[in-house]
Design an enzyme around this catalytic site. Structure first.
Site, short mmCIF file in Angstrom:
data_model
loop_
_atom_site.label_atom_id
_atom_site.label_comp_id
_atom_site.label_asym_id
_atom_site.label_seq_id
_atom_site.Cartn_x
_atom_site.Cartn_y
_atom_site.Cartn_z
N TYR A 293 -16.05 6.75 -10.98
CA TYR A 293 -15.57 5.63 -10.15
C TYR A 293 -16.22 4.33 -10.62
O TYR A 293 -15.56 3.31 -10.79
CB TYR A 293 -15.90 5.94 -8.69
N ASP B 122 0.87 -1.19 0.00
CA ASP B 122 0.00 0.00 0.00
C ASP B 122 0.90 1.24 0.00
O ASP B 122 2.12 1.13 0.22
CB ASP B 122 -0.89 0.00 1.26
N THR C 18 -32.12 5.42 -0.11
CA THR C 18 -31.94 4.12 0.57
C THR C 18 -30.62 3.46 0.17
O THR C 18 -30.12 3.66 -0.94
CB THR C 18 -33.09 3.16 0.22
N ARG C 19 -30.10 2.66 1.09
CA ARG C 19 -28.88 1.88 0.85
C ARG C 19 -28.93 0.62 1.72
O ARG C 19 -29.69 0.55 2.68
CB ARG C 19 -27.63 2.68 1.27
P1 NAD Z 1 -9.59 2.11 1.15
O1 NAD Z 1 -9.48 3.44 0.49
O2 NAD Z 1 -9.63 2.08 2.64
O3 NAD Z 1 -8.42 1.16 0.66
C1 NAD Z 1 -7.82 1.29 -0.57
C2 NAD Z 1 -6.33 1.32 -0.34
O4 NAD Z 1 -5.67 1.41 -1.61
C3 NAD Z 1 -5.87 2.52 0.47
O5 NAD Z 1 -5.20 2.11 1.64
C4 NAD Z 1 -4.94 3.27 -0.46
O6 NAD Z 1 -3.82 3.86 0.18
C5 NAD Z 1 -4.52 2.16 -1.41
N1 NAD Z 1 -4.04 2.74 -2.66
C6 NAD Z 1 -4.64 3.67 -3.44
N2 NAD Z 1 -3.85 4.00 -4.46
C7 NAD Z 1 -2.73 3.24 -4.33
C8 NAD Z 1 -1.53 3.15 -5.07
N3 NAD Z 1 -1.33 3.90 -6.16
N4 NAD Z 1 -0.56 2.30 -4.66
C9 NAD Z 1 -0.74 1.54 -3.54
N5 NAD Z 1 -1.86 1.58 -2.80
C10 NAD Z 1 -2.83 2.44 -3.18
O7 NAD Z 1 -10.88 1.40 0.54
P2 NAD Z 1 -11.67 0.11 1.03
O8 NAD Z 1 -12.96 0.57 1.57
O9 NAD Z 1 -10.78 -0.73 1.86
O10 NAD Z 1 -11.95 -0.58 -0.37
C11 NAD Z 1 -11.13 -1.61 -0.90
C12 NAD Z 1 -11.58 -1.92 -2.32
O11 NAD Z 1 -12.97 -2.30 -2.33
C13 NAD Z 1 -11.45 -0.74 -3.27
O12 NAD Z 1 -11.04 -1.22 -4.53
C14 NAD Z 1 -12.86 -0.21 -3.37
O13 NAD Z 1 -13.09 0.46 -4.58
C15 NAD Z 1 -13.67 -1.48 -3.25
N6 NAD Z 1 -15.02 -1.22 -2.73
C16 NAD Z 1 -15.18 -0.83 -1.43
C17 NAD Z 1 -16.46 -0.57 -0.94
C18 NAD Z 1 -16.69 -0.15 0.48
O14 NAD Z 1 -17.85 0.02 0.87
N7 NAD Z 1 -15.67 0.04 1.30
C19 NAD Z 1 -17.57 -0.69 -1.79
C20 NAD Z 1 -17.36 -1.08 -3.12
C21 NAD Z 1 -16.09 -1.35 -3.55
#
Ligand code: NAD
Length: 327
Positions: free
Chosen positions: A152, A35, A222-223
């Site tokens: 996104y 990360d 809603t969600r």
């Molecule tokens: P988050 O933002 O907490 O985690 C994503 C991580 O990716 C972060 O720690 C960030 O530092 C890292 N990151 C971003 N760019 C980077 C780079 N260039 N190099 C290295 N690391 C990098 O998000 P999350 O909630 O843990 O989500 C994880 C995944 O699940 C994501 O792909 C997100 O799109 C997907 N997602 C999450 C949700 C949700 O409700 N949390 C819903 C739908 C999809």
């Protein structure tokens, strides 16, 4: 340990990634995390943690220097409505996340990589199926004709297709889940990237009994929200399935309005709160997970009520409000 695997978790410093590392370690696997940063709220149990920018192909060269049974690709430029829907971050979101996925797929063809998990999102579903807050339709097959409500969502849909194309043309073993609003302790709770459950917990924790909290929009949108432990169970079932790839929803079917979410959190907190509706970025009018496919193929659906996760999340956010460690 028998059945012990070697796993790479990309985005291991983020909310879901840090919980996933903990789960994989508790199952006895060897885990490398990568990360831009370490987890915000606690140390990582990963065997190896690389700080690196996954937009850089050289970082991938470094981290895929040994065979991996499993790669979990969770790294993305993302946040809540305040980050995704203002339009200000669109170019970053599309460019950064697409590059990360391209880099992985390019190198995975040459290196010994087993199964690859890709985290897509409910944000890929068409706007026109989510206008009625009472009956949104997010069954997997409704994704096309495509019309996501954010860049996104478009990037996630493009990347889903790219993972599937690399499976068809280059034989990569990919698995795709569409997450629906995952929440829990140790997620962003302030600063702009937080989602509704943590934001509502913070607002209720900060207000005095009888006070007022501000909610974006009329609160009738809603969600559904899925607790982190349930999400990881769904991911595990998908990764351990011999041939079902998805894309499959990993979400809860317990849909609530944002006004109801505030009432639930106020009840958990033992406070009376008034809601003031203010203008803000909103997203679609209604969204709910449809779990028919996950029930059929993975024998999985959320098993606990929303209240279970919200109680744990509220307790944690309240602690952060009192004693902030990281934002
Ligand atoms: P988050 O933002 O907490 O985690 C994503 C991580 O990716 C972060 O720690 C960030 O530092 C890292 N990151 C971003 N760019 C980077 C780079 N260039 N190099 C290295 N690391 C990098 O998000 P999350 O909630 O843990 O989500 C994880 C995944 O699940 C994501 O792909 C997100 O799109 C997907 N997602 C999450 C949700 C949700 O409700 N949390 C819903 C739908 C999809």
């Amino acid at each position: 340990m028998p059945n012990s695997k070697v796993a790479l978790v990309c985005g291991a410093g983020g909310f879901i990634g840090s919980h996933l590392v903990r789960r994989l370690k508790s199952e006895g696997h060897w885990v490398r995390g990568v990360d831009l940063k370490y987890p915000d709220f606690s140390g990582t149990p990963a065997d190896d943690f690389v700080i690196g920018d996954l937009r850089e192909p050289t970082v991938w060269e470094r981290i895929l220097d040994r065979p991996f049974d499993e790669v979990y690709q969770l790294a993305a430029d993302m946040g809540g409505a305040g980050y995704i829907f203002t339009g200000d971050n669109d170019a970053h979101i599309m460019h950064n996340s697409a590059l990360i996925n391209l880099n992985l797929l390019t190198l995975a063809r040459e290196r010994r990589v087993g199964r690859i998990f890709y985290s897509s999102s409910a944000c890929i579903y068409p706007k026109h199926n989510q206008e009625d807050p009472e009956s949104p339709n997010c069954a997997e097959h409704t994704a096309y004709p495509a019309n996501p409500d954010s860049e996104y969502g478009w990037e996630k849909l493009f990347s889903e297709r790219m993972y599937l194309a690399f499976n068809r043309n280059h034989g990569l073993d990919v698995k795709i889940a569409r997450f629906h609003n995952i929440f829990g302790p140790e997620g962003p709770w302030t600063g702009g990237r937080e989602k509704a459950p943590a934001a509502v917990c913070r607002k209720v924790a900060e207000v005095k009994n009888g006070g007022t909290v501000e909610i974006w929009g009329d609160g009738a949108q809603t969600r559904s929200f899925l607790y982190i432990d349930e999400c990881l169970e769904g991911v595990s079932r998908l990764m351990n399935h011999p041939n079902f790839r998805g894309p499959v929803n990993i979400g809860s079917e317990e849909m609530v309005s944002i006004n109801q979410l505030v009432a639930l959190v106020a009840d958990i907190a033992g406070k009376r709160v008034h809601i003031k509706h203010v203008e803000g970025p909103l997203g679609v009018r209604g969204r709910n997970s449809d779990n028919e496919l996950s029930k059929r193929h993975l024998n999985w659906a959320a098993s606990k009520p929303l209240r279970y996760g919200m109680e744990r999340t509220y307790r944690w956010v309240k602690e952060q409000v009192k004693n902030p460690r990281a934002k």
